[in-house]
Scaffold this motif. Sequence first.
Motif, mmCIF file in Angstrom:
data_model
loop_
_atom_site.group_PDB
_atom_site.id
_atom_site.type_symbol
_atom_site.label_atom_id
_atom_site.label_comp_id
_atom_site.label_asym_id
_atom_site.label_seq_id
_atom_site.Cartn_x
_atom_site.Cartn_y
_atom_site.Cartn_z
ATOM 1 N N VAL A 11 0.861 -1.190 0.000
ATOM 2 C CA VAL A 11 0.000 0.000 0.000
ATOM 3 C C VAL A 11 0.893 1.234 0.000
ATOM 4 C CG1 VAL A 11 -1.771 1.276 1.265
ATOM 5 C CG2 VAL A 11 -1.851 -1.234 1.199
ATOM 6 N N ALA A 12 0.664 2.128 -0.959
ATOM 7 C CA ALA A 12 1.566 3.274 -1.125
ATOM 8 C C ALA A 12 1.556 4.189 0.091
ATOM 9 C CB ALA A 12 1.157 4.067 -2.361
ATOM 10 N N ASP A 13 2.743 4.553 0.516
ATOM 11 C CA ASP A 13 2.891 5.601 1.523
ATOM 12 C C ASP A 13 3.165 6.879 0.735
ATOM 13 O OD1 ASP A 13 3.541 7.359 3.479
ATOM 14 O OD2 ASP A 13 5.204 6.192 4.313
ATOM 15 N N LEU A 14 2.083 7.598 0.397
ATOM 16 C CA LEU A 14 2.230 8.762 -0.478
ATOM 17 C C LEU A 14 2.992 9.893 0.190
ATOM 18 C CD1 LEU A 14 -1.364 8.900 -2.058
ATOM 19 C CD2 LEU A 14 0.691 7.889 -3.054
ATOM 20 N N LYS A 15 3.073 9.846 1.518
ATOM 21 C CA LYS A 15 3.736 10.945 2.237
ATOM 22 C C LYS A 15 5.217 10.686 2.474
ATOM 23 C CE LYS A 15 -0.438 12.222 4.765
ATOM 24 N NZ LYS A 15 -0.967 10.940 5.316
ATOM 25 N N SER A 16 5.677 9.502 2.101
ATOM 26 C CA SER A 16 7.082 9.180 2.351
ATOM 27 C C SER A 16 7.994 10.139 1.593
ATOM 28 C CB SER A 16 7.375 7.756 1.895
ATOM 29 O OG SER A 16 8.758 7.543 1.909
ATOM 30 N N SER A 17 9.102 10.497 2.223
ATOM 31 C CA SER A 17 10.040 11.383 1.551
ATOM 32 C C SER A 17 11.035 10.559 0.737
ATOM 33 C CB SER A 17 10.769 12.243 2.591
ATOM 34 O OG SER A 17 11.335 11.400 3.559
ATOM 35 N N THR A 18 10.966 9.218 0.900
ATOM 36 C CA THR A 18 11.854 8.346 0.135
ATOM 37 C C THR A 18 11.423 8.363 -1.321
ATOM 38 O OG1 THR A 18 11.830 6.919 2.047
ATOM 39 C CG2 THR A 18 12.828 6.025 0.063
#
Length: 176
Positions: A11-18
């Motif tokens: 599940v996408a972590d849209l807030k990740s800075s990676t």
Amino acid sequence: ADPDPLQDFCVADLKSSTSANGFPCKLSSEVTSDDFFFDGLVKEGNTSNAFGGSVTPGNVLAFPGVNTLGISMNRVDLVPGGLNPPHLHPRSTESGIVIEGKVLVGFVSTANVFYSRVLRRGEMFVVPKGLVHFQMNVGEGKALIFTAFNSELPGAVVLPLTLFGSKPSVPNDVLT
Ligand code: GLV
Ligand code: MN
């Protein structure tokens, strides 16, 4: 087609800075049923615009559960005479089904041959990857179409916006 997944889901972590080719996964311990269901295509989109149409996306940005699954869907609403203007998807083949209305669907091949048909409820179409295509409501009432993609982020190059709506704009001499 997108790359094959290396796990059941991500599940996408849209807030990740990676940064990655796609989106990193949210922690499995934080994944719930809510991540795999999406009601964003339930409502009619806003068709009060110059085209008389709207495309509501169910891609990874709207529905993070499709991340790494290589699929997504859109909802297309068209008022009578409304148009989903000529566009292409750089990363995906498209299929679609007319749920309501009478719709002229067409695409143009790389040999510049135009393929089209008027579709009614229940009828399907396909658009080969990367080819320019459109849908136009040629009926008396509203039209509703659902489209499906073999990419979680098909991308859309909308020709009128690409050519005449870019920032900065393409020089007039070029367009002329
Ligand atoms: C229709 O062409 C869509 O891209 O949803
Ligand atoms: Mn399309």
